[in-house]
Design a protein around this motif. Structure first.
Motif, PDB file in Angstrom:
ATOM      1  N   ASP A 125      31.111  -6.020  -6.458  1.00 11.24           N
ATOM      2  CA  ASP A 125      31.719  -7.175  -7.119  1.00 11.24           C
ATOM      3  C   ASP A 125      30.624  -8.155  -7.505  1.00 11.24           C
ATOM      4  O   ASP A 125      29.943  -8.731  -6.653  1.00 11.24           O
ATOM      5  N   LEU A 126      30.445  -8.364  -8.796  1.00 10.86           N
ATOM      6  CA  LEU A 126      29.389  -9.253  -9.271  1.00 10.86           C
ATOM      7  C   LEU A 126      29.505 -10.658  -8.698  1.00 10.86           C
ATOM      8  O   LEU A 126      28.516 -11.301  -8.365  1.00 10.86           O
ATOM      9  N   ILE A 127      30.732 -11.135  -8.590  1.00  7.86           N
ATOM     10  CA  ILE A 127      30.948 -12.520  -8.191  1.00  7.86           C
ATOM     11  C   ILE A 127      30.468 -12.784  -6.770  1.00  7.86           C
ATOM     12  O   ILE A 127      30.200 -13.929  -6.398  1.00  7.86           O
ATOM     13  N   SER A 128      30.333 -11.735  -5.973  1.00  9.43           N
ATOM     14  CA  SER A 128      29.946 -11.906  -4.574  1.00  9.43           C
ATOM     15  C   SER A 128      28.443 -11.802  -4.358  1.00  9.43           C
ATOM     16  O   SER A 128      27.962 -11.957  -3.223  1.00  9.43           O
ATOM     17  N   GLN A 129      27.695 -11.552  -5.419  1.00  5.73           N
ATOM     18  CA  GLN A 129      26.260 -11.345  -5.281  1.00  5.73           C
ATOM     19  C   GLN A 129      25.472 -12.514  -5.871  1.00  5.73           C
ATOM     20  O   GLN A 129      25.771 -12.990  -6.966  1.00  5.73           O
ATOM     21  N   GLU A 130      24.466 -12.967  -5.142  1.00  7.96           N
ATOM     22  CA  GLU A 130      23.599 -14.019  -5.646  1.00  7.96           C
ATOM     23  C   GLU A 130      22.592 -13.428  -6.631  1.00  7.96           C
ATOM     24  O   GLU A 130      22.225 -12.253  -6.544  1.00  7.96           O
ATOM     25  N   ALA A 131      22.139 -14.279  -7.547  1.00  2.09           N
ATOM     26  CA  ALA A 131      21.223 -13.823  -8.591  1.00  2.09           C
ATOM     27  C   ALA A 131      19.958 -13.207  -8.005  1.00  2.09           C
ATOM     28  O   ALA A 131      19.456 -12.191  -8.510  1.00  2.09           O
ATOM     29  N   ALA A 132      19.435 -13.796  -6.934  1.00  2.00           N
ATOM     30  CA  ALA A 132      18.194 -13.280  -6.341  1.00  2.00           C
ATOM     31  C   ALA A 132      18.380 -11.869  -5.809  1.00  2.00           C
ATOM     32  O   ALA A 132      17.487 -11.013  -5.958  1.00  2.00           O
ATOM     33  N   LYS A 136      16.442  -8.316  -7.106  1.00  2.36           N
ATOM     34  CA  LYS A 136      15.714  -7.436  -6.200  1.00  2.36           C
ATOM     35  C   LYS A 136      16.218  -5.992  -6.268  1.00  2.36           C
ATOM     36  O   LYS A 136      15.454  -5.043  -6.073  1.00  2.36           O
ATOM     37  N   SER A 137      17.516  -5.833  -6.530  1.00  3.32           N
ATOM     38  CA  SER A 137      18.113  -4.492  -6.509  1.00  3.32           C
ATOM     39  C   SER A 137      18.313  -3.904  -7.902  1.00  3.32           C
ATOM     40  O   SER A 137      18.980  -2.883  -8.052  1.00  3.32           O
ATOM     41  N   LEU A 138      17.695  -4.508  -8.913  1.00  7.37           N
ATOM     42  CA  LEU A 138      17.928  -4.073 -10.298  1.00  7.37           C
ATOM     43  C   LEU A 138      17.643  -2.591 -10.489  1.00  7.37           C
ATOM     44  O   LEU A 138      18.392  -1.882 -11.169  1.00  7.37           O
ATOM     45  N   SER A 139      16.569  -2.103  -9.890  1.00  7.59           N
ATOM     46  CA  SER A 139      16.186  -0.697 -10.100  1.00  7.59           C
ATOM     47  C   SER A 139      17.185   0.275  -9.493  1.00  7.59           C
ATOM     48  O   SER A 139      17.155   1.475  -9.812  1.00  7.59           O
TER      49      SER A 139
END
Length: 244
Positions: A125-132, A136-139
């Motif tokens: 869920d995108l809404i539950s994740q902070e931008a930072a 960090k987990s983009l890959s």
């Protein structure tokens, strides 16, 4: 490489991630039914003189570079022309998946934009994740090309959802929707809200949480009305908050 992210209101925090030059969120709540065609007709084209606030895609963009400010009147696809990569960030929730199929149906007529676009497969869920954390987990978040398979699946699903009755959506669940792997579970959750016995899934869960069992519950119009009024008072709009 200049990136633009297209996302839902769940992805507002992506604006602070630094991953893209601009993040464009869509705020339509499709789980309540497709918006009127006249609203969609003015949302993604170039801004017209009579367009009011909140009716154009650019009205909901937060941080934007000064160069982008001068182009906010353009249509969505014209605006995206200056970017090398356009990424679609929609999570697994029903409203996000409905926004995704609507957007893919729109982009289907603009192959030049599709050719430089990627779809992120977001199983959280995108809404539950902070931008930072997202940065960090983009890959670890898969990004796939948008091919004719994704476009065809999105078109089939959007036409079914926009139909006046839910039969087409019900039948869609038995189809191969693997080109958009988050879509089928979202549709199943959405269809669970259909009130087959007078109450939808959210309303049934509400009664169960308050100790009302099937043996004690009489599905009269009074019970249905009372539950729906209570949910509306919480600004749930009669829909499950999980559907967002």
């Amino acid at each position: 490489m200049k990136r633009a992210f297209l996302t839902s209101s769940s992805g507002f925090d992506l604006m602070r991630s630094g991953l893209a030059e601009i993040v464009i969120p869509f705020t339509f709540r499709f789980v309540d039914g497709p918006p009127p065609l006249n609203e969609l007709a003015v949302y993604v084209p170039a801004r017209s003189g009579g367009a009011g606030p909140g009716t154009h895609w650019s009205d909901f963009v937060g941080r934007r570079p000064s160069a982008a400010e001068d182009r906010r009147h353009l249509s969505l696809v014209e605006f995206c022309q200056s970017y090398d990569l356009v990424e679609l960030w929609f999570d697994r929730t029903p409203n996000d998946q409905l926004q995704l199929i609507w957007l893919l149906e729109y982009l289907r007529s603009h192959p030049e934009t599709v050719a430089k676009s990627k779809l992120r497969l977001i199983a959280f869920d995108l809404i539950s994740q902070e931008a930072a954390n997202i940065s960090k987990s983009l890959s670890y978040i898969p990004a796939v090309d948008i091919t004719s398979d994704e476009l065809a699946t999105a078109r089939k699903a959007w036409l079914a959802y926009a139909a006046p009755t839910p039969e087409a959506c019900v039948g869609l669940v038995d189809n191969d929707l693997s080109a958009l792997p988050m879509l089928k579970p979202a549709l199943i959750d959405l269809l669970a809200e259909l009130p087959s016995t007078g109450l939808g899934a959210t309303e049934m869960r509400f009664l169960e949480l308050h100790g009302v069992t099937n043996g004690r519950m009489h599905c009269s119009i009074c019970v249905v009305f009372a539950v729906r009024v209570f949910l509306a008072s919480l600004s749930w709009g009669g829909c499950c908050t999980d559907l967002r």
